[in-house]
Scaffold this active site. Structure first.
Site, PDB file in Angstrom:
ATOM      1  N   TYR A 155      88.909  34.881  95.724  1.00 14.33           N
ATOM      2  CA  TYR A 155      89.570  35.083  96.790  1.00 14.33           C
ATOM      3  C   TYR A 155      90.830  34.027  96.839  1.00 14.33           C
ATOM      4  O   TYR A 155      91.878  34.390  97.232  1.00 14.33           O
ATOM      5  CB  TYR A 155      88.861  34.892  98.149  1.00 14.33           C
ATOM      6  CG  TYR A 155      88.349  36.045  98.744  1.00 14.33           C
ATOM      7  CD1 TYR A 155      87.384  36.614  97.954  1.00 14.33           C
ATOM      8  CD2 TYR A 155      88.613  36.535 100.122  1.00 14.33           C
ATOM      9  CE1 TYR A 155      86.933  37.943  98.481  1.00 14.33           C
ATOM     10  CE2 TYR A 155      88.114  37.476 100.546  1.00 14.33           C
ATOM     11  CZ  TYR A 155      87.226  38.213  99.919  1.00 14.33           C
ATOM     12  OH  TYR A 155      86.343  39.293 100.491  1.00 14.33           O
ATOM     13  N   LYS A 162      75.811  36.781  89.353  1.00 14.04           N
ATOM     14  CA  LYS A 162      76.195  37.783  88.252  1.00 14.04           C
ATOM     15  C   LYS A 162      76.207  36.807  87.015  1.00 14.04           C
ATOM     16  O   LYS A 162      76.728  36.711  86.065  1.00 14.04           O
ATOM     17  CB  LYS A 162      77.323  38.537  88.211  1.00 14.04           C
ATOM     18  CG  LYS A 162      77.519  39.502  87.246  1.00 14.04           C
ATOM     19  CD  LYS A 162      76.540  40.625  87.593  1.00 14.04           C
ATOM     20  CE  LYS A 162      76.735  41.673  86.365  1.00 14.04           C
ATOM     21  NZ  LYS A 162      75.732  42.729  86.314  1.00 14.04           N
ATOM     22  N   ASP A 177      74.215  43.410  91.396  1.00 18.79           N
ATOM     23  CA  ASP A 177      74.107  44.983  91.459  1.00 18.79           C
ATOM     24  C   ASP A 177      72.689  45.213  91.639  1.00 18.79           C
ATOM     25  O   ASP A 177      72.535  46.047  92.719  1.00 18.79           O
ATOM     26  CB  ASP A 177      74.172  45.465  89.937  1.00 18.79           C
ATOM     27  CG  ASP A 177      73.742  44.558  88.916  1.00 18.79           C
ATOM     28  OD1 ASP A 177      73.224  43.687  88.978  1.00 18.79           O
ATOM     29  OD2 ASP A 177      74.098  44.994  87.845  1.00 18.79           O
ATOM     30  N   ASP A 233      81.082  38.957 100.693  1.00 16.81           N
ATOM     31  CA  ASP A 233      81.782  40.100 101.502  1.00 16.81           C
ATOM     32  C   ASP A 233      81.121  41.722 101.202  1.00 16.81           C
ATOM     33  O   ASP A 233      81.002  42.296 102.328  1.00 16.81           O
ATOM     34  CB  ASP A 233      83.217  40.038 101.035  1.00 16.81           C
ATOM     35  CG  ASP A 233      84.181  41.110 101.916  1.00 16.81           C
ATOM     36  OD1 ASP A 233      83.986  41.084 102.679  1.00 16.81           O
ATOM     37  OD2 ASP A 233      84.740  41.876 100.882  1.00 16.81           O
ATOM     38  N   ASP A 290      78.772  43.764 104.084  1.00 16.21           N
ATOM     39  CA  ASP A 290      79.096  45.119 104.585  1.00 16.21           C
ATOM     40  C   ASP A 290      77.942  46.373 104.557  1.00 16.21           C
ATOM     41  O   ASP A 290      77.562  46.897 105.338  1.00 16.21           O
ATOM     42  CB  ASP A 290      80.447  45.797 104.209  1.00 16.21           C
ATOM     43  CG  ASP A 290      81.448  45.432 104.997  1.00 16.21           C
ATOM     44  OD1 ASP A 290      81.736  44.341 105.620  1.00 16.21           O
ATOM     45  OD2 ASP A 290      82.512  46.160 104.891  1.00 16.21           O
TER      46      ASP A 290
HETATM   47  C1  IPM Z   1      85.574  39.737 106.029  1.00 17.81           C
HETATM   48  C2  IPM Z   1      86.719  40.549 105.840  1.00 17.81           C
HETATM   49  C3  IPM Z   1      87.725  39.738 105.212  1.00 17.81           C
HETATM   50  C4  IPM Z   1      87.410  39.174 103.894  1.00 17.81           C
HETATM   51  C5  IPM Z   1      89.380  40.383 104.836  1.00 17.81           C
HETATM   52  C6  IPM Z   1      89.999  40.794 106.105  1.00 17.81           C
HETATM   53  C7  IPM Z   1      90.186  39.309 104.290  1.00 17.81           C
HETATM   54  O1  IPM Z   1      86.773  41.809 104.908  1.00 17.81           O
HETATM   55  O2  IPM Z   1      85.546  38.747 106.750  1.00 17.81           O
HETATM   56  O3  IPM Z   1      84.537  40.116 105.600  1.00 17.81           O
HETATM   57  O4  IPM Z   1      87.375  39.729 102.609  1.00 17.81           O
HETATM   58  O5  IPM Z   1      86.709  38.138 103.963  1.00 17.81           O
HETATM   59 MG    MG Z   2      84.525  41.856 104.802  1.00 19.30          MG
END
Ligand code: IPM
Ligand code: MG
Length: 372
Positions: free
Chosen positions: A142, A189, A221, A245, A249
């Site tokens: 990032y 990884k 993975d 990240d 999710d």
């Molecule tokens: C998160 C979001 C952020 C990230 C974005 C909005 C930059 O997806 O907080 O998980 O990738 O960290």
């Molecule tokens: Mg995110």
């Protein structure tokens, strides 16, 4: 306790959900005799519209002087669909994390008993899941050097980590595991990436300071697969920025809605609390966004300042709302929709009347309460 809280509600559904957590925090302040002072500032697309900058200096100054930051969401489709945009809402959030040194992003993932059938995953797979993800937040790909060749045909993003960056979050993750089921899984990884091999080496060295913790390693993975095959095997997960990240999710599917997942971003001097979901522009202003992730982020804020009883009361209120299906449409198929603010009102009401609000539950459930 007196707390100065900077409120950065941001874009899309950010303001709607953050309004609910402020309501809830105000109720907590009243019940427990605290003083919470809220000061608002702009961030993200709305800040670009107003000032040309996704993180205006005024906002940053407010955050620096605050005890904690309550963050909503950022993002706007007009930037997502424009790969050549020079200024993006996300830059505001990334800069905030970096400048405030918020290196540890903690994302709890839980399968609530009452929601087991809401997840697309089978009940017996997700039952009992209780994970705490420790995602490194200020390093890695990032923030590494980014390049685009002059002809626009070659691009690169550098993934870089130092021992120091790994050690500081690893200590936090080991300590968290000590208060939980004493297992730590490092997701990396290391079969391919040099930076992952450094993570393994450093974390393995630190493990000798935590002999009570069982340390395991998983390639990312495989971890992604294990997360939906057998999520209850995980206790604390430690991982770098981008892997964290992605798997967080993915893990949100376990709870039945991404609208439930809260997070805390902690540094040595500052702390920020935000739902993990995005700005959900399609839902903006419709009253359908789930405020629980934001409300649980407020609970994490209280927890951070040692206000455990207060945080627990919010957790109980949330569990009650889930049990009674006082929930937004992402978790509720009822034809009579329960709005974002109704969920917030219910949780606020529970906090104001923790002992006698039971009598209202049926009415509230039927939408007949005078309270909401
Ligand atoms: C998160 C979001 C952020 C990230 C974005 C909005 C930059 O997806 O907080 O998980 O990738 O960290
Ligand atoms: Mg995110």
């Amino acid at each position: 306790m007196k707390l100065n809280i900077a409120v950065l509600s941001g874009d899309g559904i950010g303001p709607e959900v953050t309004a609910q957590s402020i309501k809830v925090l105000k109720a907590i302040a009243l019940q427990f005799n605290h003083t919470f002072v809220f000061k608002e500032a702009v961030v993200g697309a709305i800040a670009i519209d107003k000032t040309g900058n996704p993180l205006p200096d005024k906002t940053l100054e407010l955050c620096k002087s605050a005890d904690a930051i309550l963050f909503g969401a950022i993002g706007d489709p007009k930037y997502d669909n424009d790969p050549s945009a020079k200024v993006r809402p996300e830059q505001g959030l990334l800069k905030l994390r970096k400048v405030l040194g918020l290196y540890a992003n903690i994302r709890p993932v839980k399968a609530y008993e009452t929601l087991l059938d809401k997840s697309p995953l089978k009940r017996h797979i997700i039952e009992g899941t209780d994970i705490s993800i420790y995602r490194e937040l200020t390093g890695g790909i990032y923030f590494g050097e980014k390049q685009l060749s002059e002809d626009g045909n070659t691009a690169s993003d550098l993934c870089e980590y130092s021992r120091f960056e790994i050690e500081r979050i690893a200590h936090l993750a080991f300590k968290a595991a000590q208060t939980r089921r004493k297992k730590l899984t490092l997701v990396d990884k290391a079969n391919v990436l040099e930076s992952s091999r450094l993570w393994r080496r450093v974390v393995t060295e630190l493990a000798s300071e935590y002999p009570d913790i069982r340390l395991e390693f998983l390639f990312v993975d495989n971890a992604a697969m294990q997360m939906i095959l057998n999520p209850s095997q995980f206790d604390v997960i430690l991982t770098e920025n981008m892997f964290g990240d992605i798997i967080s999710d993915e893990a949100s599917v376990i709870g039945g809605s991404i609208g439930l997942l809260a997070s805390a971003s902690i540094g040595d001097e500052h702390a920020m609390f935000e739902p993990i979901h995005g700005s959900y522009p399609q839902a903006t202003g419709k009253g359908i966004a789930n405020p629980i992730a934001s409300i649980l982020s407020a609970a994490l804020l209280l927890e951070h300042f040692g206000l455990h009883e207060e945080a627990k009361l919010i957790d109980q209120a949330v569990e009650k709302s889930l049990k009674l299906q006082i929930t937004t449409p992402d978790l509720n198929d009822a034809t009579e929709k329960i709005s974002t603010s109704k969920v917030g009102n219910f949780i606020e009401d529970f906090i104001n009347n923790p002992t006698d609000s039971n009598k209202n539950f049926v009415n509230i459930h039927l939408g007949q309460s005078t309270i909401i």
